[in-house]
Design a protein around this motif. Structure first.
Motif, PDB file in Angstrom:
ATOM      1  N   VAL A 269       0.872  -1.167  -0.056  1.00 34.01           N
ATOM      2  CA  VAL A 269      -0.055   0.126   0.125  1.00 34.01           C
ATOM      3  C   VAL A 269       0.978   1.069   0.007  1.00 34.01           C
ATOM      4  O   VAL A 269       1.824   1.467   0.759  1.00 34.01           O
ATOM      5  N   ASP A 270       0.892   2.004  -1.027  1.00 34.97           N
ATOM      6  CA  ASP A 270       1.673   3.110  -1.200  1.00 34.97           C
ATOM      7  C   ASP A 270       1.043   4.304  -0.491  1.00 34.97           C
ATOM      8  O   ASP A 270       0.114   4.968  -0.970  1.00 34.97           O
ATOM      9  N   LEU A 271       1.506   4.563   0.649  1.00 34.86           N
ATOM     10  CA  LEU A 271       0.889   5.670   1.592  1.00 34.86           C
ATOM     11  C   LEU A 271       1.266   7.163   1.082  1.00 34.86           C
ATOM     12  O   LEU A 271       0.806   8.115   1.641  1.00 34.86           O
ATOM     13  N   THR A 272       2.464   7.164   0.147  1.00 37.05           N
ATOM     14  CA  THR A 272       2.630   8.540  -0.403  1.00 37.05           C
ATOM     15  C   THR A 272       2.030   8.805  -1.619  1.00 37.05           C
ATOM     16  O   THR A 272       2.460   9.793  -2.272  1.00 37.05           O
ATOM     17  N   ARG A 273       1.287   7.920  -2.099  1.00 33.45           N
ATOM     18  CA  ARG A 273       0.601   7.963  -3.263  1.00 33.45           C
ATOM     19  C   ARG A 273      -0.047   9.542  -3.497  1.00 33.45           C
ATOM     20  O   ARG A 273      -0.722   9.834  -2.561  1.00 33.45           O
ATOM     21  N   ALA A 274       0.197  10.111  -4.691  1.00 30.78           N
ATOM     22  CA  ALA A 274      -0.373  11.376  -4.941  1.00 30.78           C
ATOM     23  C   ALA A 274      -1.863  11.213  -4.845  1.00 30.78           C
ATOM     24  O   ALA A 274      -2.309  10.304  -5.744  1.00 30.78           O
ATOM     25  N   PRO A 275      -2.800  12.122  -4.738  1.00 31.44           N
ATOM     26  CA  PRO A 275      -4.148  12.190  -4.936  1.00 31.44           C
ATOM     27  C   PRO A 275      -4.335  11.866  -6.370  1.00 31.44           C
ATOM     28  O   PRO A 275      -3.789  12.584  -7.223  1.00 31.44           O
ATOM     29  N   ALA A 276      -5.309  11.182  -6.399  1.00 29.39           N
ATOM     30  CA  ALA A 276      -5.711  10.531  -7.880  1.00 29.39           C
ATOM     31  C   ALA A 276      -7.226  10.628  -8.034  1.00 29.39           C
ATOM     32  O   ALA A 276      -7.964  10.840  -6.963  1.00 29.39           O
ATOM     33  N   GLU A 277      -8.012  10.536  -9.314  1.00 29.99           N
ATOM     34  CA  GLU A 277      -9.285  10.377  -9.493  1.00 29.99           C
ATOM     35  C   GLU A 277      -9.669   9.294 -10.154  1.00 29.99           C
ATOM     36  O   GLU A 277      -8.643   8.705 -10.878  1.00 29.99           O
ATOM     37  N   ASP A 278     -10.676   8.743 -10.277  1.00 30.73           N
ATOM     38  CA  ASP A 278     -11.273   7.587 -11.021  1.00 30.73           C
ATOM     39  C   ASP A 278     -12.817   7.708 -11.319  1.00 30.73           C
ATOM     40  O   ASP A 278     -13.672   8.187 -10.492  1.00 30.73           O
ATOM     41  N   ILE A 279     -13.309   7.494 -12.662  1.00 28.87           N
ATOM     42  CA  ILE A 279     -14.522   7.425 -13.015  1.00 28.87           C
ATOM     43  C   ILE A 279     -14.918   6.026 -13.700  1.00 28.87           C
ATOM     44  O   ILE A 279     -14.414   5.720 -14.736  1.00 28.87           O
ATOM     45  N   TYR A 280     -15.970   5.685 -13.302  1.00 30.64           N
ATOM     46  CA  TYR A 280     -16.527   4.340 -13.654  1.00 30.64           C
ATOM     47  C   TYR A 280     -18.138   4.375 -14.145  1.00 30.64           C
ATOM     48  O   TYR A 280     -18.741   4.884 -13.151  1.00 30.64           O
ATOM     49  N   ILE A 281     -18.253   4.201 -15.282  1.00 36.34           N
ATOM     50  CA  ILE A 281     -19.765   4.514 -15.928  1.00 36.34           C
ATOM     51  C   ILE A 281     -20.145   2.958 -16.437  1.00 36.34           C
ATOM     52  O   ILE A 281     -19.615   2.469 -16.800  1.00 36.34           O
ATOM     53  N   HIS A 282     -21.612   2.891 -15.861  1.00 38.72           N
ATOM     54  CA  HIS A 282     -22.345   1.824 -16.306  1.00 38.72           C
ATOM     55  C   HIS A 282     -23.908   2.108 -16.162  1.00 38.72           C
ATOM     56  O   HIS A 282     -24.245   2.828 -15.313  1.00 38.72           O
ATOM     57  N   PRO A 283     -24.468   1.595 -17.212  1.00 41.62           N
ATOM     58  CA  PRO A 283     -25.888   2.194 -17.356  1.00 41.62           C
ATOM     59  C   PRO A 283     -26.805   1.773 -16.165  1.00 41.62           C
ATOM     60  O   PRO A 283     -27.924   2.376 -16.066  1.00 41.62           O
ATOM     61  N   ALA A 284     -26.417   0.958 -15.062  1.00 44.91           N
ATOM     62  CA  ALA A 284     -27.288   0.695 -14.206  1.00 44.91           C
ATOM     63  C   ALA A 284     -26.777   1.061 -12.819  1.00 44.91           C
ATOM     64  O   ALA A 284     -27.410   0.908 -11.483  1.00 44.91           O
ATOM     65  N   LEU A 285     -25.528   1.794 -12.782  1.00 46.70           N
ATOM     66  CA  LEU A 285     -25.011   2.274 -11.397  1.00 46.70           C
ATOM     67  C   LEU A 285     -25.899   3.378 -10.906  1.00 46.70           C
ATOM     68  O   LEU A 285     -25.989   4.306 -11.787  1.00 46.70           O
ATOM     69  N   PRO A 286     -25.857   3.487  -9.713  1.00 46.56           N
ATOM     70  CA  PRO A 286     -26.455   4.902  -9.163  1.00 46.56           C
ATOM     71  C   PRO A 286     -25.293   5.789  -8.960  1.00 46.56           C
ATOM     72  O   PRO A 286     -24.207   5.299  -8.866  1.00 46.56           O
ATOM     73  N   GLU A 287     -25.551   7.000  -8.889  1.00 51.58           N
ATOM     74  CA  GLU A 287     -24.360   7.874  -8.457  1.00 51.58           C
ATOM     75  C   GLU A 287     -23.804   7.831  -7.167  1.00 51.58           C
ATOM     76  O   GLU A 287     -24.664   8.206  -6.337  1.00 51.58           O
ATOM     77  N   ARG A 288     -22.537   8.016  -7.245  1.00 51.43           N
ATOM     78  CA  ARG A 288     -21.886   7.767  -5.989  1.00 51.43           C
ATOM     79  C   ARG A 288     -20.376   8.279  -5.916  1.00 51.43           C
ATOM     80  O   ARG A 288     -19.785   8.156  -7.117  1.00 51.43           O
ATOM     81  N   VAL A 289     -20.102   9.128  -5.121  1.00 50.63           N
ATOM     82  CA  VAL A 289     -18.735   9.589  -4.986  1.00 50.63           C
ATOM     83  C   VAL A 289     -18.019   9.168  -3.677  1.00 50.63           C
ATOM     84  O   VAL A 289     -18.728   9.217  -2.625  1.00 50.63           O
ATOM     85  N   THR A 290     -16.901   8.612  -3.644  1.00 51.95           N
ATOM     86  CA  THR A 290     -16.227   8.059  -2.689  1.00 51.95           C
ATOM     87  C   THR A 290     -14.769   8.601  -2.518  1.00 51.95           C
ATOM     88  O   THR A 290     -13.966   8.765  -3.341  1.00 51.95           O
TER      89      THR A 290
END
Length: 943
Positions: A269-290
């Motif tokens: 686990v890289d505890l120094t990892r720089a902040p990053a973002e991810d977007i995952y799209i599927h037509p059945a998924l509800p909207e969620r931000v984590t």
């Protein structure tokens, strides 16, 4: 009883740490000041195998057996992905003393149903084999231990058997490949790119599974199935000394088949990892931000001190989540739900998460509100009232657990025991936990709670941000990061917690009087009627100490839905969220904190039902709460807002998988589009309001017939008095549930043969569902025959489609004969298959059914189907929940009591010839609607 272990017990040479680094149990116990449950017998054989035995009599005459191996998919090499799970399957497919295909049949003959009582599971770090023994005969325990010993050291891995099982494994992989799994895979990869587990899902890959053979699977098994990595547990109604002797006799000669096992590789686990973002799209998924951030693991021995810290942290998270929940109960809430917490990443790190679920397109507003609460908690801490509310809930849970300590179930105890080997948590007595909590109350201050929370929670300042949903967020990842930064820098407004008032519903007028009081002659259920026509049925039991289950049945239910108004009762389940006239739902949560009460309402056939498990000391308050909802429901608009917010997600899921598509369409097809059983356009649901529900149910709440069932450790006269002061004190009600003859008319389509339904899941997924029309359950003998036939067909389809052809992972069969609609019933077959195998699978189903109709049904097949049903019947009244099924309607359906009492004899008397006659009549060739879910855009298979 021999103690669990002495604190200074020496650690034998055969003991070793777990693959996750957890010390041997001897070291865990020695490092703690906590006293294990003294009824546990924990031992270790000279070969290193651990066993845990506990005598227990809940349910009486039964037992739970588990064999846990400290190995899972994290112990696979890249070329072995899926092999841990594959080996689990092969445990049912041939060993030195049990031929292939015989293990399941052997257990069925002894009363264990495949799936329900005979099962196994494989995870990242453990494989567990499960046997739930329905009786406590010495022969059954001997068989169970013999089979566990075969799994441990005698599996064969015949290449032909491996190839036959491969189709089942691939079927399981296909069936589980849903949009939720794909979302999980993406989340794992984003959160832990340098860890092993994102690439070691237990189901494996197509490449590695197709390459699997007997030699490769045996190599994994020999390396990882070893005594020092095994824990055997037996909890149930057997003498401990006798069980221990059998374990020693059967397992002492087991030796590891390889010299050592490689150390598990978790990755990093890289505890120094720089902040990053991810977007995952599927037509059945509800909207969620984590939002997440990872930190060092906080591994410590399980001690009184560590549990005190756990209490403080639990209260801290609970307060923040309570604040977030309060926001969802507004008329125009910023999000649908939100939550915060910290969990372990195995033993290599910890991860803190803030999860925000929002209506589509409102992620930014939701994120801002959730982040504000997160920041407000860390900056301003908590109030005395907030701490007191959550402590009251925790104290009640501990008090209830302690009061029921003597009647904990075999399954619950087994789970606590396995936690010792999975998490290093010592299985202590609930009474001891309650004593520790009471002793530390003075320490539970707002400052202490905040300090404990901060000590564990990883700061989210440089959070990793992940968005999932149906559509890309406007602005993409840059917009996500900008919104986060804005929320973290925004000024915080002051807020004040709401004022707490007293519960306003304690007086319902003069207590009702009893006009009838009798006992049924079959089960000694006390049946009482009050002057206002409320019916009460009581069964006092000692099956679960300090537990009472109450169910209120109110006239109406689904029968209030009409062709003209098919959604009349759609909002019934939302009624509790609308609160009461004097209290909102949010206020009720605070007012009732620390009391084991709650309100839920649902429609079931001809009635609305509200069921709650409570305690003797809270039964009176629970009845007050129900009476309050009957007399003064709040119909608050925030409940409608919450209902409408979930509709887009609900409709987006309707066709997302084969099973979802069938669930959406099947009743529409079977009813020839009767509006009562047909999903309406989303606009119809969006237009609903409490005014519609009030019009449909107000008179039912005010005067509809009521029947109450109460089961558990309650004094009968006290229960009668409690009902008399609450529901029995209300104005007069109708004396019986209304017949509603016209509303009970329900027909089955004349359509037969294939009907194709489209789904939006994976392109190789298909589900075949046969619907045979039957009838209602008024004929007890016919109901029993079709229930037994269900089990016979289930076994026959499983042997054909799963075991012989390898086309389906888990065929299912169900007989559903209505108690509400005269002449209506369904006999259902369900099979998930590969799209390319639809036609062969239909042929196999038809041939299986033909044999049951045209060829004598083997007596052994009938016995394998019948014995688990008999044992299930014998155990049905060993729990309060089992009794409730008889007690809740013991007056309006009093004939069901004698009917249930005669069920065993009725089931035993059914002959193979009678089953064949039933199959010919009710499951004829060409007699089913053959619903087949196939992917959108593909051609219909040629059948």
């Amino acid at each position: 009883m021999q103690p669990a272990a002495a604190p200074d017990a020496a650690i034998p040479a055969s003991a070793r740490p777990s693959q996750s680094g957890l010390p041997p149990y001897e070291a865990i116990l020695a490092a703690s000041d906590l006293q294990p449950d003294p009824a546990l017998r924990i031992g270790r054989l000279p070969n290193g195998m651990t066993y845990v035995i506990r005598h227990n009599e809940t349910p009486a005459g039964t037992a739970e057996v588990r064999l846990r191996f400290d190995t899972g998919s994290l112990d696979e090499s890249a070329a072995e992905q899926g092999y841990a799970h594959y080996v689990e399957h092969m445990a049912f497919n041939g060993s030195t003393n049990v031929p292939e295909g015989e293990m399941v049949a052997l257990l069925e003959r002894k009363g264990l149903a495949f799936g329900a009582d005979t099962n196994a599971s494989t995870g990242f770090d453990a494989t567990i084999y499960k046997l739930s023994l329905p009786t406590n005969t010495p022969d059954l325990l001997d068989t169970a231990l013999m089979l566990m010993r075969e799994t441990a050291g005698e599996l064969l891995f015949d290449d032909e058997a491996v190839q036959r099982e491969k189709g089942i494994i691939l079927s399981e992989r296909r069936d589980r490949s849903t949009y939720q799994l794909l979302d999980l895979v993406d989340r794992f990869a984003f959160e832990a790119p340098d860890a092993t587990y994102p690439d070691r899902l237990p189901i494996g890959t197509l490449e590695t599974l197709n390459a699997a053979n007997g030699k490769a699977l045996r190599a994994y098994w020999e390396r990882n199935y070893r005594p020092e990595l095994a824990v055997l547990t037996v909890v149930g109604d057997y003498p401990v000394d006798a069980v221990e002797a059998q374990i020693k006799a059967k397992f002492s000669d087991w030796q590891a088949k390889s010299p050592s096992v490689p150390q598990r590789a978790y990755g990093t686990v890289d505890l120094t990892r720089a902040p990053a973002e991810d977007i995952y799209i599927h037509p059945a998924l509800p909207e969620r931000v984590t939002a997440t951030r990872q930190g060092q693991p906080q591994v410590s021995a399980d001690t009184s001190a560590s549990r005190r810290k756990d209490v403080l942290r639990w209260i801290g998270y609970a307060i923040v989540n309570r604040r977030l929940k309060r926001l969802t109960r507004q008329d125009d809430p910023p999000f649908k739900s939100a939550g915060i917490g910290t969990s372990d990443m195995f033993r290599m790190g910890r991860i803190s998460r803030l999860v925000v679920d929002t209506p589509e397109g409102q992620w930014k507003r939701g994120l801002e509100a959730a982040v504000a609460e997160y920041r407000r908690a860390l900056a301003g801490g908590f109030s005395e009232a907030e701490v007191a509310e959550q402590l009251a809930k925790l104290m009640t849970a501990q008090e209830d657990a302690a009061a029921g300590e003597a009647t904990r179930t075999n399954a619950a105890l087994t789970g606590e025991i396995l936690n010792l080997f999975e998490e290093g948590e010592i299985p202590t007595l609930p009474s001891a936990s309650l004593e520790r909590l009471r002793a530390m109350q003075a320490e539970i201050t707002p400052d202490a709670v905040l300090a404990a929370l901060k000590a564990e929670m990883v700061p989210l300042d440089d959070a990793m941000l992940r968005y999932s949903g149906r559509t890309e967020p406007e602005g993409g990842t840059a917009a996500l990061r900008a919104a986060w930064n804005e929320a973290m820098d925004a000024p915080l407004a002051d807020t004040a917690p709401p004022q707490v008032t007293e519960f306003a519903y304690t007086d319902f007028g003069p207590a009702g009087t009893v006009v009838s009081d009798e006992r049924d002659p079959v089960y000694d259920i006390r049946r009482v009627t009050f002057a206002n026509n409320v019916h009460l049925n009581i069964k006092q039991t000692d099956l679960a100490e300090d537990q009472v289950i109450v169910r209120v049945s109110l006239d109406g239910g689904d029968l209030l839905n009409t062709r003209e108004n098919p959604l009349a009762t759609e909002l019934v389940s939302s009624l509790p969220a609308g609160g009461l006239g004097e209290h909102s739902a949010d206020e009720l949560e605070t007012i009732l904190a620390g009391r084991n009460v709650g309100a839920r309402l649902g429609a079931s056939g001809e009635v609305f039902t509200s069921t709650r498990t409570t305690t003797p000391r809270d039964l009176g308050l629970q009845l007050q709460l129900i009476a309050a909802y009957l007399t003064d429901p709040g119909y608050r608009s925030e409940a409608i807002s919450a209902y409408r917010r979930q509709l887009p997600d609900r409709f987006a899921r309707m066709d997302a998988t084969p099973n979802a598509a069938l669930a959406t369409r099947q009743m529409e097809i079977l009813s020839d589009k009767d509006p009562r059983y047909t999903i309406q356009p989303i606009e119809a649901y969006e237009a609903l309001d409490f005014a519609d529900l009030r019009e449909a149910v107000a008179d039912r709440l005010a005067k509809g017939a009521i029947e109450i069932g109460i089961v558990g450790s309650i004094d009968e006269d006290e229960a009668i008095a409690m009902v008399a002061r609450t529901i029995g004190a209300l104005p007069a009600r109708e004396p019986a549930f209304l017949p509603r003859t016209d509303a009970r008319q329900r027909t089955f389509t004349a359509t037969r043969g294939p009907v194709f339904v489209r789904h939006g899941g994976q392109q190789d997924q298909a589900v075949i569902r046969y619907f045979f029309p039957t009838t209602d359950d008024s004929d007890a003998a016919l109901t029993a025959r079709l229930e037994l036939l269900q089990s016979v067909v289930d076994i026959a389809l499983t042997e054909e489609l799963r075991e012989r052809l390898g086309q389906a992972y888990s065929p299912g069969v169900a007989s559903s004969m209505s108690q509400t609609y005269p002449g209506f019933g369904i006999f259902l077959l369900n099979v998930g298959v590969d799209l390319s195998q639809v036609a062969p699978s239909v042929e196999a189903i038809e041939e299986t059914m033909r044999k049951l109709r045209d060829e004598p049904i083997p007596a052994d097949l009938v016995q394998r189907a019948r014995q688990p049903m008999l044992d299930k019947y014998d155990n049905a009244l060993k729990s309060n929940a089992g009794w409730l099924g008889l007690v809740d309607r013991a007056q309006s359906r009093g004939d069901r009591l004698a009917r249930f009492a005669a069920y065993r004899g009725r089931l035993e008397s059914i002959t193979p010839a009678e089953l064949q006659q039933a199959a010919r009549k009710w499951l004829p060739a060409g007699g089913a609607v053959e619903m087949i879910a196939i992917p959108e855009g593909v051609s219909e298979p040629d059948l």
